[in-house]
Design an enzyme around this catalytic site. Sequence first.
Site, PDB file in Angstrom:
ATOM      1  CB  VAL A 157      -0.934   0.026   1.233  1.00  0.00           C
ATOM      2  CG1 VAL A 157      -1.932  -1.102   1.168  1.00  0.00           C
ATOM      3  CG2 VAL A 157      -0.135  -0.050   2.523  1.00  0.00           C
ATOM      4  CB  CYS A 158       0.086   4.811  -0.297  1.00  0.00           C
ATOM      5  SG  CYS A 158       0.898   6.423  -0.248  1.00  0.00           S
ATOM      6  CG  PHE A 159       6.440   5.370   2.395  1.00  0.00           C
ATOM      7  CD1 PHE A 159       6.606   6.631   2.929  1.00  0.00           C
ATOM      8  CD2 PHE A 159       7.254   4.352   2.858  1.00  0.00           C
ATOM      9  CE1 PHE A 159       7.564   6.893   3.887  1.00  0.00           C
ATOM     10  CE2 PHE A 159       8.213   4.602   3.827  1.00  0.00           C
ATOM     11  CZ  PHE A 159       8.370   5.877   4.336  1.00  0.00           C
TER      12      PHE A 159
END
Length: 281
Positions: A143-145
């Site tokens: 998933v997004c950082f």
Amino acid sequence: MQETWAFLDTGHHDAATNMAIDEALLHWHSEGKIAPTLRFYGWKKPSLTVGHFQNVEKTIDFSGIERHDCDFVRRLTGGSAVLHDDELTYSIIVSESHPKIPHSVNKAYYILSQGLLEGYRELGIEADFAYPERELLRDRSAVCFEQPAIYEMVVDGKKISGNAQTRKDGVLLQHGSIPMSFDSNMLFDLFKFSSERLRERQRNAFEKKAISIYDIKKKEHTYSMLKEAFLKGFQKSLNILTEPTELTKDDWHYIHHLAETKYRTKEWNEHRRKKAGSVSS
């Protein structure tokens, strides 16, 4: 009938020895020499572990590690750097083909990490996954950082436990940290930043995103207290009995050899690994 797993409390060791024990248990289980094993352990002194693939030359400030007299070691598992200090650390070693272990990485995390949730409940802490079950059970890898990782556990939206997993020789190894408290000043002294202003900004952001048992309960907990709570948690979640076991003199000889020839070497610790096979939160 409840299955019986081995339970191993190895106490507090240096970073190289701790990682060597986990790898040795994985090896012995792959050879059928030991049962599925739940291990608890601690750290003799603050220790920074880095992920199997992490580029330490770009991110780690080794002068900070020396200033704080920290141990440093590269893990078998992936993910980013973790400072282990005032915590209980656990590892689970079990065959990939065990009926309790799903083939999906996400589902395996979900099953094994239930023991953490139950352990926190034993301490009067209501933790939960950062994502609901329907999200956890999807077969996605990242998933997004800027968002909580899919396997993270949170309390009031703040991360409370980090976990990592790898599979090798037909065996799954999952380990993770259960912090009793954080030293964010030490933690952010161990990384490279382009400016002190950025270091301070990142440290302040971390304190808004992470939380320890002390932060929640406002009282000190001991290794023994966490050991009791999380042993009950894993027994309940996995529906297992546990049998205390100890390492033999020959076991320790193998572990110390592995620590010296691998986990204490510059070749292993300071060069980025390039093959896949691990995930982490």
